[in-house]
Design an enzyme around this catalytic site. Structure first.
Site, PDB file in Angstrom:
ATOM      1  N   ASN A 145      59.416  53.701  -3.117  1.00  0.00           N
ATOM      2  CA  ASN A 145      58.384  54.374  -2.324  1.00  0.00           C
ATOM      3  C   ASN A 145      57.141  53.490  -2.279  1.00  0.00           C
ATOM      4  OD1 ASN A 145      56.506  56.052  -1.195  1.00  0.00           O
ATOM      5  ND2 ASN A 145      56.768  57.728  -2.637  1.00  0.00           N
ATOM      6  N   LYS A 178      61.465  52.629   1.290  1.00  0.00           N
ATOM      7  CA  LYS A 178      60.924  53.644   2.210  1.00  0.00           C
ATOM      8  C   LYS A 178      59.631  53.128   2.809  1.00  0.00           C
ATOM      9  CE  LYS A 178      60.033  58.595   2.569  1.00  0.00           C
ATOM     10  NZ  LYS A 178      60.145  59.884   1.860  1.00  0.00           N
ATOM     11  N   CYS A 187      53.640  56.058  -0.095  1.00  0.00           N
ATOM     12  CA  CYS A 187      53.001  57.358  -0.284  1.00  0.00           C
ATOM     13  C   CYS A 187      51.519  57.239   0.042  1.00  0.00           C
ATOM     14  CB  CYS A 187      53.163  57.861  -1.710  1.00  0.00           C
ATOM     15  SG  CYS A 187      52.298  59.421  -1.957  1.00  0.00           S
TER      16      CYS A 187
END
Lengths: 243, 301
Positions: free
Chosen positions: B125, B163, B128
């Site tokens: 990730n 991501k 975020c």
């Protein structure tokens, strides 16, 4: 707990911006006082459900008492008999229920919605129920026959005559000397109860995502760090919460 | 009929999984059999516990919602010890999600997660918007994306899925940086940096002021990004953005995503992923599609 389509039985306006929505919900019979349901109108433009404490259960129907505050509740206020809603519940941790105690239900405004089912239950368990309901003015009083039905004594206080002042609430509580106080609807009242010696519980409100404890959006601040309003609450001991 | 897809050597029973942070492994087990999902993606973990952002953390907007949870988690060690083992009883691909504030933190989290027995892949990730002030994220820049991916890549043989952030000028450039860093697959994309204000109070609605916007409203924008990325890189792309029904999922598969993630809609409909899988099957029957892989990327232009 389950998710079900449910038919609206009525949606009554009971005051300026205040409504009572009744819907078919036989499966909610086991709802504990203070537990809530998440309601959706199945519209993509409103992807989140809205949480409401169950106000009353009556012959296979459930009632929520709500105030129109945003787009979601505005849409709810337009629901009519026969419309379908989607209901998930009962959810969360409710209020502890005691027997044969002197209790006060201390509400502010629409916060009384979280104390209805509780009052009815406490009356059944042999408690002496004092309801102290605070509103901004008399036109906004939400005291109805249901509240009266379980209240051994009912005291309404208002901003317009100063009777809702925190010091007056303290005076009222000290006269009753309750074993337990239950409250909803006011940070001021939570702070007052934190200073008083009575055992006290509060139903907290926060913007919610899933209602199941997964998304961690409905965080409420407590002395033990953030807790989830939906799963660890919505009912907490007032000594635990930070407001 | 074949619904299974392969991503970086992982065999998924079907192309439907949850988006990280929108699904509780224990909370949702009442509503759906996790064995029926293509994969399960865990919530992101950091090296140390994070208490998350001040509330309110979510606000609904038309056809979507903005959240600012802020990667509230108990830390990587706790995840390995207490969370990951719960997935052992399921025969579903299990993907852990790695987050961090520094490149070194991503590396350390990876080292810790490598000790878990049942993690099949990592989603990194880098995107975020709720973890650093101002919504900054590694995934906004090619160089930092490369560095984070490389740090994770160097520490594991498991598939590394990155991501991406949609909050970029050129998603293709960042996608290529992730590929260069050693990504085996990409998830396109995380939430859109957004905000909401209250005209009654004159204040921001979210405690963190800014948050990440997701839900049906963003689908056309993410669909465009998936299309662009699929056509620019040779590794599989997992689409994530505003999926609320089988049709949405099929749109992403049509432009070339190998699988899809469902996020916000898990909140209001905990069983929605099973509905989406069923709707994909119904569509394949109706169209006479025997293998979903024949449909993936079949967009005619």
């Amino acid at each position: 707990m389950k998710i079900s389509e449910s038919k609206v039985i009525y949606n009554k306006k009971i005051g300026p911006g205040y409504h009572v929505l009744g819907f078919e919900a036989g499966w909610l019979e086991e709802t504990e006082p203070g537990q809530f349901v998440m309601i959706s109108t199945n519209r993509l433009e409103m992807p989140l459900r809205r949480p409401f404490t169950v106000y009353r259960l009556n012959e296979k129907k459930a009632e929520i008492l709500y105030r129109v505050v945003g787009k979601g509740t505005m849409l709810f206020s337009q629901l009519e008999e026969g419309d379908m809603i989607n209901v998930m519940g009962p959810l969360g941790k409710g209020f502890p229920v005691f027997e044969d105690k002197t209790v006060v239900l201390l509400s502010r405004g629409v916060g009384i919605a979280s104390l209805g089912l509780l009052g009815e239950r406490l009356k059944k368990t042999g408690c002496r129920v004092f309801t102290v309901a605070s509103f901004s003015d008399r036109t906004r009083s939400l005291v109805d026959d249901y509240i009266k039905s379980f209240s051994d004594e009912l005291i309404t206080t208002f901003d317009e005559d100063g009777s809702s002042d925190v010091e007056n609430i303290r005076f009222i509580l000290d006269k009753i000397k309750p074993d337990v106080v239950y409250t909803c609807g006011s940070r001021r009242l939570i702070r007052l109860l934190q200073k008083l010696p009575y055992e006290a519980y509060v139903s907290l409100e926060e913007r919610m995502g899933c209602g199941l404890g997964a998304c961690l959006t409905c965080a409420v601040r407590t002395i033990n760090g953030y807790k989830r309003a939906c799963k660890d609450g919505p009912c907490f001991n007032v000594k635990e919460v930070i407001v | 009929m074949n619904l299974s897809v392969e991503i970086a050597g992982l065999k998924l029973k079907n192309p439907v999984m949850n988006a990280s942070g929108t699904f509780g492994l224990s909370e949702y087990a009442d509503f759906l059999d996790l064995n029926l999902l293509g994969a399960v993606v865990a919530k992101s973990v950091t090296l140390n516990p994070r208490e998350g952002n001040p509330p309110p953390r979510i606000v609904e907007t038309t056809c979507g919602a903005i959240n600012s949870v802020g990667i509230q988690n108990e830390g990587a060690e706790d995840f390995v010890k207490n969370k990951a083992p719960a997935m052992k009883k399921f025969d579903t691909v299990f993907i852990a999600s790695i987050a961090g504030l520094t490149v070194d933190e991503y590396a350390k989290v990876t080292d810790i997660l490598e000790r878990a027995e049942n993690i099949h892949a990592y989603e990194v990730n880098v995107s975020c918007p709720n973890i650093e002030a101002g919504g900054k994220a590694f995934g906004m820049y090619e160089r930092s994306t490369y560095e984070v991916v490389r740090a994770v890549r160097d520490r594991t043989k498991k598939p590394v899925i990155v991501k991406l952030s949609p909050n970029v000028t050129d998603i293709v450039a960042v996608a290529k940086a992730a590929v260069e860093g050693g990504a085996d697959a990409l998830t396109v994309a995380n939430t859109y940096l957004a905000m909401a204000v209250d005209i009654e109070t004159g204040r921001p609605i979210l405690g963190n002021v800014l948050g990440g916007f997701s839900g049906p409203a963003i689908k056309p924008i993410t669909l465009r990004m998936v299309y662009q990325v699929v056509n620019a890189v040779d590794i599989p792309v997992i689409a994530s953005g505003g999926i609320s029904c089988g049709r949405d999922a099929l749109e992403y598969l049509l432009v070339g995503a190998k699988a899809v993630q469902v996020g916000l809609m898990n909140f209001s409909r905990p069983d929605i992923m099973l509905c989406i899988i069923d709707e994909i099957k119904t569509f394949m029957e109706r169209k006479g599609i025997k293998d979903i892989n024949d449909y993936i990327g079949s967009l005619k232009i």
